[in-house]
Design an enzyme around this catalytic site. Sequence first.
Site, PDB file in Angstrom:
ATOM      1  N   CYS A  95     -21.722  25.432  35.463  1.00  0.00           N
ATOM      2  CA  CYS A  95     -20.752  25.611  34.371  1.00  0.00           C
ATOM      3  C   CYS A  95     -19.417  24.922  34.662  1.00  0.00           C
ATOM      4  CB  CYS A  95     -20.537  27.099  34.097  1.00  0.00           C
ATOM      5  SG  CYS A  95     -22.074  27.995  33.879  1.00  0.00           S
ATOM      6  N   HIS A 139     -14.050  28.564  30.561  1.00  0.00           N
ATOM      7  CA  HIS A 139     -15.502  28.651  30.417  1.00  0.00           C
ATOM      8  C   HIS A 139     -15.856  29.928  29.642  1.00  0.00           C
ATOM      9  CE1 HIS A 139     -19.683  28.756  31.169  1.00  0.00           C
ATOM     10  NE2 HIS A 139     -19.643  29.626  32.156  1.00  0.00           N
ATOM     11  N   ASN A 196     -23.121  31.464  26.394  1.00  0.00           N
ATOM     12  CA  ASN A 196     -22.667  30.658  27.524  1.00  0.00           C
ATOM     13  C   ASN A 196     -23.504  29.374  27.565  1.00  0.00           C
ATOM     14  OD1 ASN A 196     -22.326  29.517  30.050  1.00  0.00           O
ATOM     15  ND2 ASN A 196     -22.407  31.454  31.161  1.00  0.00           N
TER      16      ASN A 196
END
Length: 320
Positions: A111, A247, A277
């Site tokens: 990520c 994020h 996500n």
Amino acid sequence: MTSKIIGTGSYAPAQVVTNDDLAKIVDTSDEWIASRTGIRERRIAVDEGTTDMAVKAARRAIDNAGVEVSEIDVIVLATTTADNCCPAGACQVQAELGADKAVAFDLVAACSGFLFGLNVVNAFIQTGVYRTALVIGSDHLSKIVDWSDRGTCVLFGDGAGAAVIQASETGIKHMVMGSDGMKGSILSCVARTGGNFLNGKTPELGYLQMNGQEVFKFAVKKVPECVTQILDESGINIEEIKYFILHQANFRIVEAAAKRLHQPIDKFPMNMDKYGNTSAASVPILLDELNQEGKLKRGDKLVLAGFGAGMTWGAALMEW
Ligand code: UT7
């Protein structure tokens, strides 16, 4: 000389999967998922892969930047879910775009991948090696998620975000990155395990495994820490920052970061409710949304920050 983001683009597959849809396949509920994570739905790629999504986001970023494909010197694709072991997804993107002058390679930092990619191309540009870069974060998490594990499958979605970065007098002011391989086991996905004619083992495919609470603890500590570090090292007062583009893993992580940084939550835009996500795509998708909505003005100071498997983390401070 530094580098500046001169265009953004993003792409999410059309197929929407709501929390109620997931409640039909695992023991969960919209109430649990939304209250613990802020996620209400995500997009799932049905007939597309990481490269397809990357190409679509890249084309939009190139259009938005108003550059010719022939100007692109380097393409970095941040992904943990490449379609192939080889060739690199970035080389496939290069071929699809016809960016024949570019060098292209993939980068794996989960990520944090988009931030790592930004840092790499910024270094190339600062040293005069290249002038124009395309950085893409694209992930197809739905293919590595165990759809019978309610602890992970409700969290992720598929998508891609991209940015064109070019040499400029203003733009990226400072970047930080970090890794802690000692914590690697709290979020992992083993590749096809090694079976060969000597050991007689049958290759098996791994699925994403996570110790959610440990990742949560890591994130709420590391994200504010690296944001503070980047501001301290560049002598910028936190009050000058218009948006913290973090994020998009869990709204509680973003809220905890805002609290630790003593900043109002409205400086922390969020879109995990729509996409879940999306790993390396999450920061550039959110950045593109803000850009398309006209919320970013030239001269605005922004902090982008992410964390992910590795464990890894990174932040960028820039003037838009
Ligand atoms: O890019 C980085 C990726 N990962 C992350 O950022 C994850 C960070 N961690 C988190 O966001 C949170 O830890 C989660 C959202 C994953 C979990 O939230 P939590 O508040 O830490 O829940 P928990 O793991 O402590 O689980 C609480 C309960 C458990 O049941 P018991 O043991 O209390 O009976 C779980 O089995 O919730 C249960 N549970 C669920 N229930 C309904 C776990 N997943 C689900 C689910 N639906 N999907």
